[in-house]
Enzyme design. Structure first.
Site, PDB file in Angstrom:
ATOM      1  CG  HIS A  26      -0.278   3.630  12.269  1.00 30.50           C
ATOM      2  ND1 HIS A  26      -1.545   3.124  12.409  1.00 30.50           N
ATOM      3  CD2 HIS A  26       0.196   3.159  11.089  1.00 30.50           C
ATOM      4  CE1 HIS A  26      -1.839   2.361  11.360  1.00 30.50           C
ATOM      5  NE2 HIS A  26      -0.796   2.368  10.543  1.00 30.50           N
ATOM      6  CG  HIS A  69      -0.561   0.185   2.515  1.00 25.46           C
ATOM      7  ND1 HIS A  69      -0.341   1.431   3.069  1.00 25.46           N
ATOM      8  CD2 HIS A  69      -0.292  -0.709   3.478  1.00 25.46           C
ATOM      9  CE1 HIS A  69       0.038   1.285   4.334  1.00 25.46           C
ATOM     10  NE2 HIS A  69       0.088  -0.007   4.608  1.00 25.46           N
ATOM     11  CD  GLU A 125      -3.371  -1.126   4.977  1.00 23.65           C
ATOM     12  OE1 GLU A 125      -3.350  -2.164   5.658  1.00 23.65           O
ATOM     13  OE2 GLU A 125      -3.011  -0.030   5.441  1.00 23.65           O
ATOM     14  CD  GLU A 126      -2.079   2.706   7.254  1.00 23.85           C
ATOM     15  OE1 GLU A 126      -2.899   2.264   8.081  1.00 23.85           O
ATOM     16  OE2 GLU A 126      -0.862   2.439   7.279  1.00 23.85           O
ATOM     17  CG  ASP A 163       2.194   1.001   7.985  1.00 24.49           C
ATOM     18  OD1 ASP A 163       1.836   0.466   6.927  1.00 24.49           O
ATOM     19  OD2 ASP A 163       1.394   1.329   8.886  1.00 24.49           O
ATOM     20  CG  ASP A 174       1.037  -3.372   5.394  1.00 22.38           C
ATOM     21  OD1 ASP A 174       1.831  -2.438   5.639  1.00 22.38           O
ATOM     22  OD2 ASP A 174      -0.173  -3.353   5.706  1.00 22.38           O
TER      23      ASP A 174
HETATM   24  N1  DTR Z   1      -2.068  -3.249   7.916  1.00 24.06           N
HETATM   25  C1  DTR Z   1      -1.197  -2.592   8.767  1.00 24.06           C
HETATM   26  C2  DTR Z   1      -0.580  -3.144   9.918  1.00 24.06           C
HETATM   27  C3  DTR Z   1      -0.730  -4.569  10.204  1.00 24.06           C
HETATM   28  C4  DTR Z   1      -1.271  -5.079  11.303  1.00 24.06           C
HETATM   29  N2  DTR Z   1      -1.213  -6.440  11.271  1.00 24.06           N
HETATM   30  C5  DTR Z   1      -0.654  -6.833  10.132  1.00 24.06           C
HETATM   31  C6  DTR Z   1      -0.394  -8.099   9.634  1.00 24.06           C
HETATM   32  C7  DTR Z   1       0.217  -8.200   8.399  1.00 24.06           C
HETATM   33  C8  DTR Z   1       0.566  -7.058   7.669  1.00 24.06           C
HETATM   34  C9  DTR Z   1       0.284  -5.787   8.161  1.00 24.06           C
HETATM   35  C10 DTR Z   1      -0.317  -5.674   9.393  1.00 24.06           C
HETATM   36  C11 DTR Z   1      -1.176  -1.106   8.599  1.00 24.06           C
HETATM   37  O1  DTR Z   1      -1.060  -0.729   7.459  1.00 24.06           O
HETATM   38  O2  DTR Z   1      -1.248  -0.346   9.560  1.00 24.06           O
HETATM   39 ZN    ZN Z   2      -0.579   1.399   8.901  1.00 31.05          ZN
HETATM   40 ZN    ZN Z   3       0.519  -0.918   6.387  1.00 27.12          ZN
END
Ligand code: DTR
Ligand code: ZN
Ligand code: ZN
Length: 364
Positions: free
Chosen positions: A322, A148, A193-194, A160, A222
């Site tokens: 974050h 993302h 995505e967020e 991230d 990610d």
């Molecule tokens: N999606 C995420 C953070 C996240 C939390 N658990 C997982 C497991 C596998 C990949 C990512 C994540 C974010 O973008 O904040």
């Molecule tokens: Zn994130």
């Molecule tokens: Zn992420």
């Protein structure tokens, strides 16, 4: 041609699997045990891509994303100039390398917007996703690799998910638009995505049933360079606790390939559940074989994990998750190199051979 040949490669891979069995045995029962059967993956393209995709190359892209955030109030969140410039950076870098790039528009109705009368409202926010595919390879057997492109508003989003963005960009450039692949490789940099997997949801929903069946697998990246890194591979075989969704048949093959590759680099991986936490979610729901890698977010590394991987027990995998401090200083280059290697190897392997994944007729 000049390589070890299939038998030699098989012998080398058997040795890697033996190493993986020994290493995952050290994970006090929490490691992802390789499924029974022979090793998966490999071949000249996989080896070349894994060798040629470099951390320095990926970090160069992270520096570009950081500079974009620095010029734009410290973030790259959807709806901001920092996000739009991230789209331009990825798209123009790919175009210059000969890829035909698409940037379809998506409509963003975030979870926060819902119930506030904004549905269908004039001024609904839009943003873009970036898509680039090799001009070569079967277009009905697509290897899709995603990350993302948006950050949260609180920070520049370098681990991230700049880490996934830059890894895919580096791999795409090393692969090349006219790569010697059997199966086409499609790279997707998802928007929003967020805000609740908006880009990946709209992407999957926007595919016809036929187009969905054309996707042989999805690889998600990610957060793959966390500063106190864990080495997680998504739970394709349902062997780890916490998965809320059963991944499609074939996901176990993806998990095993990634676990084996990390083991061959001396790294015992653990499983991480499919629970809708990232862009793999809509693909898993659509019964597309899925997998991917993750180095951890806010939870702390356990003493057992620190013994296994090094790093600091009792400290979050990513203390800047974050936050404004998710900058280019928030990267573990060693972990990033290993994950980049595993991802490149996985893409190169599946682009060559889809053994262990369901044939098209059995998908969807
Ligand atoms: N999606 C995420 C953070 C996240 C939390 N658990 C997982 C497991 C596998 C990949 C990512 C994540 C974010 O973008 O904040
Ligand atoms: Zn994130
Ligand atoms: Zn992420």
């Amino acid at each position: 041609m000049g390589g070890p040949g299939r038998a030699g490669r098989a012998r080398a891979l058997v040795a890697a699997v033996m190493a993986s069995l020994v290493l995952t045995g050290c994970a006090s029962g929490t490691g992802s045990a390789p499924a029974p059967g022979g090793p998966v993956g490999g071949g000249p393209l996989a080896e070349r891509l894994a060798a040629e995709a470099t951390v320095d190359g990926a970090v160069g892209h992270l520096q570009a994303l950081q500079a974009i955030a620095d010029r734009n109030g410290g973030n790259r969140a959807v709806g901001t100039p920092g996000y739009d410039q991230s789209v331009e950076y990825v798209a123009s870098t790919l175009s210059r390398a000969g890829f035909r790039v698409e940037t379809p528009t998506i409509v963003v109705t975030s979870e926060d917007d819902e119930g506030e009368g904004t549905e269908g409202a004039v001024g609904a926010r839009t943003t873009r996703t970036v898509i680039a595919q090799t001009t070569t390879g079967r277009t009905d057997e697509v290897v899709l690799s995603g990350a993302h492109l948006d950050s949260v508003p609180e920070g520049p989003g370098i681990n991230d998910d700049g880490s996934g963005v830059a890894a895919n960009l580096e791999i795409a450039l090393r692969l090349g638009a006219a790569a010697p692949v059997t199966n086409a490789v499609r790279f997707v940099w998802f928007g929003a995505e967020e805000e609740g997997l908006v880009g990946s949801q709209q992407y999957v929903q926007g595919l016809s049933a036929d187009q969905r069946r054309d996707v042989a697998l999805m690889l998600n990246s990610d957060m793959i360079a966390s500063p106190n890194a864990g080495y997680f591979v998504y739970d394709g075989d349902g062997s780890d606790p916490g998965s809320t969704e059963d991944a499609a048949a074939g996901s176990a093959t993806i998990e095993r390939l990634l676990v084996d590759r990390l083991a061959s680099l001396g790294v015992p991986a653990q499983g991480t559940p499919f629970n809708g936490d990232s862009d793999y979610g809509p693909f898993v729901e659509a019964a597309i074989p899925s997998g991917g890698i993750f180095t951890g977010d806010a939870p702390s590394k356990t003493p057992e994990q620190a013994a296994l991987w090094g790093g600091r027990a009792g400290v979050p995998f990513d203390v800047c998750y974050h936050r404004a401090c998710d900058t280019t200083s928030n990267i573990d280059r060693v972990a990033y190199g290993r994950m980049l290697n595993a991802l490149a190897f996985g893409i190169g392997s599946f682009a060559t051979d889809l053994d262990g994944l369901p044939p098209r007729a059995d998908r969807g």
